[in-house]
Design a protein around this motif. Structure first.
Motif: not given
Length: 361
Positions: A120-126, A197-201
């Motif tokens: 999910l984090l990678v998708i958000a960054v992409e 922390v990952v969630f916050f990012i």
């Protein structure tokens, strides 16, 4: 030198930590949890399998975002497998498990949940990278996407194996946690804080995406004759983003907070009474992901319906189904030539213009 307890069964650790919920997993309460979990797992297997198959089958989905989406579906599929394994090794059976078997049970859960979170984090960054560059599609090559997917699973497997590799309390029995009787409390603090922390990012990234697109849409809409569908574009985007954030907050935060409290050795917090429900709540995120990231995409939904119904549609129907309000912006078969401004001006951020647009043009 501290004594190690590798040869003990789990009843030794459960009895020592006084985890009374092990005995409570019986009767109607256990049946209810198992039925609830079984329904979840069946939905996870079916829905995520359809997502993966749709990405493979439909060439319109052969782009980085959808490859990552398929990988998220694979992570959620593993979450279903992990929960099935848990259901057959829980309740009174927990006390009879060996240390290695218990590590495997928890390692599967940690690996699947970490893979979903990192994906999910990678998708958000992409999405953030592509939108900030004012492009519909990112410039990620297949090699880079493959590297990202491999990295996601490497991180997930490593995080799931960390307690087995040594960060546990088998040789320091006083450091054992209550929720995870052979996990060190310090590891629970590390794991929960890292995930928070990952969630916050991720929250920050999606907020930036929404604010940028809304600002850009408002600026450009003042120079164009916008239709109703164009005016609704920011609202649709906000609903999608808020659904993603809301689902993640509701499903993950309670469990992470409980783990953090256990790691901090909070003995008066009553965490034993809620741990099983927060586990189900975390699993619910794997149920919601296919809905949030796939079923809101008309093309994805149409592809899955065609696979379910085992029927092929003619070219005119496929052209009509190409109206795709994507989960973030929209779809396009051109990988480099379209920009957000063009999409807004032409009314294609979330699909082509409606009949009113055609009448105005």
């Amino acid at each position: 030198m501290n004594e190690c307890y590798y040869d003990k069964r789990m009843d030794f650790f459960y009895n020592r930590t006084k985890a009374d919920t092990v005995d409570e997993w019986t009767g109607a309460q256990l049946i209810g949890v198992l039925c609830f979990g079984t329904f979840f797992c069946l939905f996870i297997f079916i829905s995520n399998s359809l997502v993966i198959a749709a990405v493979v089958k439909n060439k319109r989905f052969h782009f980085p975002f959808y490859y990552l989406l398929a990988n998220l579906a694979a992570a959620d599929f593993l979450a279903g497998i992990a929960y099935v394994f848990l259901m057959f090794h829980t309740g009174p059976r927990s006390k009879k498990l060996t240390v290695d078997r218990w590590f495997l049970r928890q390692g599967l859960l940690d690996t699947s949940l970490t893979a979903s979170l990192v994906n999910l984090l990678v998708i958000a960054v992409e999405r953030h990278m592509s939108i900030m560059r004012m492009k519909i599609h990112s410039n990620l090559t297949k090699k880079r996407v493959t590297f990202l997917i491999i990295s996601i699973w490497a991180i997930a497997i490593f995080m799931g194996a960390v307690p087995t590799l040594g960060w546990n309390c088998l040789c320091d029995i006083t450091a054992c946690s209550s929720l995870a009787p052979i996990y060190s409390r310090s590891y629970l603090v590390f794991w929960s804080v890292l995930n928070l922390v990952v969630f916050f990012i991720m929250v920050v990234v999606y907020i930036r995406i929404y604010m940028y697109v809304q600002r850009k849409t408002n600026v450009l809409s003042s120079h164009t004759s916008g239709s109703i569908s164009r005016r609704r574009t920011p609202v649709k985007l906000m609903k999608t983003v808020m659904t993603v954030l809301g689902a993640f907050v509701v499903c993950w935060t309670p469990g992470l907070v409980v783990l953090l409290l256990d790691g901090l050795n909070c003995t008066d917090c009553g965490i034993q009474n809620v741990k099983r429900w927060f586990l189900l709540l975390a699993l619910l995120n794997s149920v919601m992901n296919p809905i949030i990231y796939s079923y809101k995409d008309d093309e994805m939904w149409a592809t899955m319906k065609r696979m379910i119904c085992c029927s092929s549609e003619d070219k005119s129907q496929e052209r009509r189904s190409s109206r795709i309000p994507s989960t973030v912006l929209c779809r396009s078969t051109d990988t480099s030539g379209h920009y957000i401004e063009d999409g807004i001006i032409q009314g294609t951020i979330c699909g082509k213009g409606d009949l009113g647009d055609k009448g105005n043009s």
